[in-house]
Design a protein around this motif. Structure first.
Motif, mmCIF file in Angstrom:
data_model
loop_
_atom_site.group_PDB
_atom_site.id
_atom_site.type_symbol
_atom_site.label_atom_id
_atom_site.label_comp_id
_atom_site.label_asym_id
_atom_site.label_seq_id
_atom_site.Cartn_x
_atom_site.Cartn_y
_atom_site.Cartn_z
ATOM 1 N N ILE A 367 -18.969 41.251 -10.266
ATOM 2 C CA ILE A 367 -19.115 42.188 -9.050
ATOM 3 C C ILE A 367 -20.714 42.629 -8.871
ATOM 4 O O ILE A 367 -21.353 42.653 -10.089
ATOM 5 C CB ILE A 367 -18.253 43.498 -9.156
ATOM 6 C CG1 ILE A 367 -16.700 43.151 -9.238
ATOM 7 C CG2 ILE A 367 -18.665 44.542 -8.215
ATOM 8 C CD1 ILE A 367 -15.956 44.308 -9.707
ATOM 9 N N VAL A 368 -21.178 42.530 -7.743
ATOM 10 C CA VAL A 368 -22.420 42.954 -7.625
ATOM 11 C C VAL A 368 -23.072 44.131 -8.093
ATOM 12 O O VAL A 368 -22.489 45.349 -7.986
ATOM 13 C CB VAL A 368 -22.994 42.602 -5.893
ATOM 14 C CG1 VAL A 368 -24.415 43.232 -5.768
ATOM 15 C CG2 VAL A 368 -22.832 41.185 -5.571
ATOM 16 N N GLN A 369 -24.198 44.180 -9.079
ATOM 17 C CA GLN A 369 -24.861 45.516 -9.468
ATOM 18 C C GLN A 369 -25.311 46.141 -8.279
ATOM 19 O O GLN A 369 -25.804 45.534 -7.286
ATOM 20 C CB GLN A 369 -25.652 45.203 -10.582
ATOM 21 C CG GLN A 369 -25.044 44.545 -11.725
ATOM 22 C CD GLN A 369 -24.216 45.388 -12.801
ATOM 23 O OE1 GLN A 369 -24.213 46.540 -12.691
ATOM 24 N NE2 GLN A 369 -23.517 44.758 -13.452
ATOM 25 N N ILE A 370 -25.598 47.528 -8.180
ATOM 26 C CA ILE A 370 -26.421 48.084 -7.332
ATOM 27 C C ILE A 370 -27.786 47.645 -7.583
ATOM 28 O O ILE A 370 -28.462 47.527 -8.546
ATOM 29 C CB ILE A 370 -26.383 49.535 -7.609
ATOM 30 C CG1 ILE A 370 -24.878 50.159 -7.400
ATOM 31 C CG2 ILE A 370 -27.178 50.461 -6.226
ATOM 32 C CD1 ILE A 370 -24.861 51.660 -8.093
ATOM 33 N N PHE A 396 -29.126 47.176 -2.027
ATOM 34 C CA PHE A 396 -27.914 46.166 -1.621
ATOM 35 C C PHE A 396 -26.708 46.459 -2.763
ATOM 36 O O PHE A 396 -27.158 46.702 -3.910
ATOM 37 C CB PHE A 396 -28.030 44.672 -1.804
ATOM 38 C CG PHE A 396 -26.727 43.856 -1.683
ATOM 39 C CD1 PHE A 396 -26.094 43.896 -0.664
ATOM 40 C CD2 PHE A 396 -26.576 42.822 -2.526
ATOM 41 C CE1 PHE A 396 -24.826 43.120 -0.515
ATOM 42 C CE2 PHE A 396 -25.472 41.927 -2.455
ATOM 43 C CZ PHE A 396 -24.597 42.131 -1.250
ATOM 44 N N ALA A 397 -25.492 46.683 -2.417
ATOM 45 C CA ALA A 397 -24.481 46.948 -3.353
ATOM 46 C C ALA A 397 -23.301 46.340 -3.070
ATOM 47 O O ALA A 397 -21.959 46.756 -3.133
ATOM 48 C CB ALA A 397 -24.085 48.452 -3.466
ATOM 49 N N GLY A 398 -23.309 45.116 -2.636
ATOM 50 C CA GLY A 398 -21.948 44.179 -2.409
ATOM 51 C C GLY A 398 -21.443 44.985 -1.190
ATOM 52 O O GLY A 398 -21.958 45.198 -0.069
ATOM 53 N N ASP A 399 -20.009 44.819 -1.430
ATOM 54 C CA ASP A 399 -19.030 45.319 -0.274
ATOM 55 C C ASP A 399 -19.124 46.809 -0.504
ATOM 56 O O ASP A 399 -18.031 47.620 0.229
ATOM 57 C CB ASP A 399 -17.873 44.459 -0.246
ATOM 58 C CG ASP A 399 -17.029 44.947 -1.270
ATOM 59 O OD1 ASP A 399 -17.758 45.365 -2.437
ATOM 60 O OD2 ASP A 399 -16.017 44.371 -1.678
ATOM 61 N N ARG A 400 -19.728 47.728 -1.118
ATOM 62 C CA ARG A 400 -19.530 49.040 -1.403
ATOM 63 C C ARG A 400 -20.645 49.750 -0.525
ATOM 64 O O ARG A 400 -20.416 50.993 -0.439
ATOM 65 C CB ARG A 400 -19.791 49.435 -2.760
ATOM 66 C CG ARG A 400 -18.945 48.550 -3.680
ATOM 67 C CD ARG A 400 -18.867 49.158 -5.282
ATOM 68 N NE ARG A 400 -20.093 49.033 -5.830
ATOM 69 C CZ ARG A 400 -20.855 47.841 -6.144
ATOM 70 N NH1 ARG A 400 -20.264 46.791 -6.271
ATOM 71 N NH2 ARG A 400 -22.047 47.806 -6.805
ATOM 72 N N GLY A 401 -21.395 49.125 -0.057
ATOM 73 C CA GLY A 401 -22.443 49.858 0.936
ATOM 74 C C GLY A 401 -23.547 50.792 0.084
ATOM 75 O O GLY A 401 -23.532 50.653 -1.072
ATOM 76 N N ILE A 402 -24.518 51.030 1.057
ATOM 77 C CA ILE A 402 -25.510 52.009 0.088
ATOM 78 C C ILE A 402 -25.637 53.481 0.826
ATOM 79 O O ILE A 402 -25.528 53.411 2.196
ATOM 80 C CB ILE A 402 -27.014 51.450 0.394
ATOM 81 C CG1 ILE A 402 -27.141 50.121 -0.421
ATOM 82 C CG2 ILE A 402 -28.114 52.297 -0.022
ATOM 83 C CD1 ILE A 402 -27.064 50.055 -1.989
ATOM 84 N N ALA A 403 -25.322 54.387 -0.015
ATOM 85 C CA ALA A 403 -25.177 55.925 0.573
ATOM 86 C C ALA A 403 -26.460 56.469 0.801
ATOM 87 O O ALA A 403 -26.905 57.343 1.499
ATOM 88 C CB ALA A 403 -24.366 56.678 -0.182
ATOM 89 N N ARG A 404 -27.475 56.042 -0.232
ATOM 90 C CA ARG A 404 -28.755 56.838 -0.388
ATOM 91 C C ARG A 404 -29.673 55.892 -1.236
ATOM 92 O O ARG A 404 -29.295 55.330 -2.062
ATOM 93 C CB ARG A 404 -28.490 58.323 -1.064
ATOM 94 C CG ARG A 404 -29.737 59.230 -1.068
ATOM 95 C CD ARG A 404 -29.630 60.624 -1.127
ATOM 96 N NE ARG A 404 -29.374 60.992 -2.610
ATOM 97 C CZ ARG A 404 -28.466 61.439 -3.339
ATOM 98 N NH1 ARG A 404 -27.342 61.124 -2.698
ATOM 99 N NH2 ARG A 404 -28.381 61.681 -4.618
#
Length: 484
Positions: A367-370, A396-404
């Motif tokens: 799983i991609v790290q932040i 980048f955080a894979g399929d989790r998106g970036i919030a801030r």
């Protein structure tokens, strides 16, 4: 045998061994199929302890494979030099030693290259060159006296030069393509929203990637299925196409590294093919095999996600060879090593399957790290005092998106939220930026960190890529000067 004679024989033998290794390497690299050098390189990844691999990746990064290849060539040269000294120590040993050594090398090359007819022929010719070279070194007088043998040697030497020249040309072209760092940036110094194919990162276990013929290529679906499928590219392209922008990142990438790119992939959802085949429970993993012998798997539950693609095009063009032509896997949220290229087979497995890199100690879930980095300014840059400085990069955080995304200009003592661009898709990187005015001359430590869409903060502790992907906050130092 005198010491001087032994040294002379060793050096001559080492040269023969080195030339043999170079021809084998260039042939393998140029003709896109694993041979003896590639198999030995793969074997090293199994034998070298994880701690040493970690150190090598951290120290050498992209040069690690080059260093390993040079080490293999050195070992081959030393081994051949030692064999020549042994063979030249007495007339009785010369023939059996040469025959045994060249024969053993030949058998290894046959086993390594047996699935590729042309490379096998080149490997056998290269082995004959090795044997002739050993004979020539251990009995130079006899070779000089026999014109026929001399012509024979020259003929094989010419063959070796031709093969080496062709292989070298292709190898240099591939090396040039792979060694160039991403160069495309916009007027602000940020990577473009979509990475041009020419700048898209390339990482492969291979010395030379497979050159797959579309006319003969087929995709086979087998295993825990009600019906096996055999599909060609025409059958795949007849299905409704899906376009999806997905960022891929190599698991060996550092948090500041270049092995991350964003592309628009065109293909069909993997789930459509799996459901057409009719899965038979139990199914744990979906296993993908590739034309280069590579294999990996993803969980069956993940394989049924509509976002998982079998892709045949990138940025509006057919997949380039180095990116998996004619078909590859694209799975949002996991590292590139599991996005298998050059797919030839899909198998539904009732048990957990550990792929090529998992067998060597790398993560199975991957799983991609932040990930966030500063692209501009570069570390060590000089910036003006009292004037606005543009600072930006990607997150980048894979399929989790970036919030801030937050930036610190004082080494992490205080933080400011950065602006960020709307991502091109839920699976795309985010470009971010902010403006900063250095208050006084001096050195400043810039640090970036990000939160994913699930509220998780990027891990601060620096950790090398092996086995789960690199972590840490990207930090650079810039110097502010008056009038800069």
């Amino acid at each position: 045998m005198s010491r001087g004679r032994a040294v002379s024989l060793f050096l001559q033998g080492a040269v023969v061994g080195l030339l043999w290794g170079i021809v084998a390497l260039l042939a393998e690299f140029g003709f896109g199929h694993p041979g003896i050098v590639g198999r030995l390189l793969e074997g090293l990844t199994r034998l070298v302890p994880l701690g040493v691999q970690n150190w090598a990746l951290g120290s050498g990064e992209a040069w690690t494979k080059v260093a390993a290849l040079l080490a293999l060539l050195f070992v081959g040269a030393v081994a051949t030099g030692a064999v020549v000294v042994l063979a030249g120590s007495s007339p009785q040993r010369r023939v059996p030693v040469v025959v045994v050594y060249a024969g053993a090398v030949g058998l290894l090359q046959v086993f390594a290259s047996a699935t590729h007819a042309f490379l096998l022929a080149v490997s056998l010719a290269d082995t004959m060159l090795l044997g002739i070279g050993l004979v020539a070194v251990t009995e130079p007088g006899a070779v000089r006296e026999q014109v026929g043998r001399r012509q024979f040697v020259r003929g094989f030497a010419a063959l070796g030069l031709v093969v080496g020249a062709v292989g070298a040309a292709r190898a240099l072209w591939l090396l040039r393509a792979r060694s160039q760092p991403p160069a495309a940036v916009d007027e602000r110094g940020l990577p473009p929203p979509l990475t041009p194919i020419s700048d898209f990162y390339v990482v492969s276990k291979n010395l030379g990637d497979p050159d797959v013929s579309l006319a003969s290529w087929r995709l086979e679906v087998r295993g825990q299925v009600q019906r096996q499928l055999v599909l060609d590219m025409a059958a795949l392209r007849q299905r409704p196409a899906t376009r999806q922008i997905v960022t891929l990142e190599c698991i060996s990438n550092d948090v500041w590294g270049p092995y991350i790119s964003n592309g628009e992939w065109v293909g069909i959802p993997l789930r459509d093919i799996l459901l057409e085949a009719g899965p038979i429970e139990p199914v744990v993993d979906v296993v993908f095999t590739a034309a280069d012998g590579y294999s990996d798997s993803i969980p069956f539950s993940l394989a049924l996600e509509p976002s998982v693609l079998l892709a045949y095009a990138l940025n509006g063009e057919p997949l380039p060879r180095e990116h998996g032509f004619p078909l590859r896997l694209v799975v949002p949220g996991i590292y590139g090593m599991k996005n298998v290229k050059w797919i030839t087979g899909i198998e539904l497995s009732p048990t957990d399957y550990r792929g090529f890199w998992q067998q060597r100690g790398w993560s199975d879930v991957a799983i991609v790290q932040i990930h966030s980095r500063i692209d501009t300014p570069r570390g060590g840059a000089t910036v003006p005092v009292g004037r606005e400085v543009f600072i930006g990069g990607i997150a980048f955080a894979g399929d989790r998106g970036i919030a801030r995304i937050e930036l610190s200009t004082d080494g992490g003592e205080s933080w400011r939220e950065a602006e960020r661009e709307q991502p091109l898709s839920p699976y795309s990187w985010v470009r971010w930026w902010t403006w900063w005015q250095p208050p006084a001359p001096g050195r400043y430590r810039l640090v970036v960190r990000a939160w994913d869409g699930q509220g998780n903060l990027q891990v601060e502790d620096e950790r090398p890529p092996l086995p789960d992907g690199a972590t840490g906050w990207h930090r650079i130092t810039v110097e502010a000067r008056a009038g800069a």
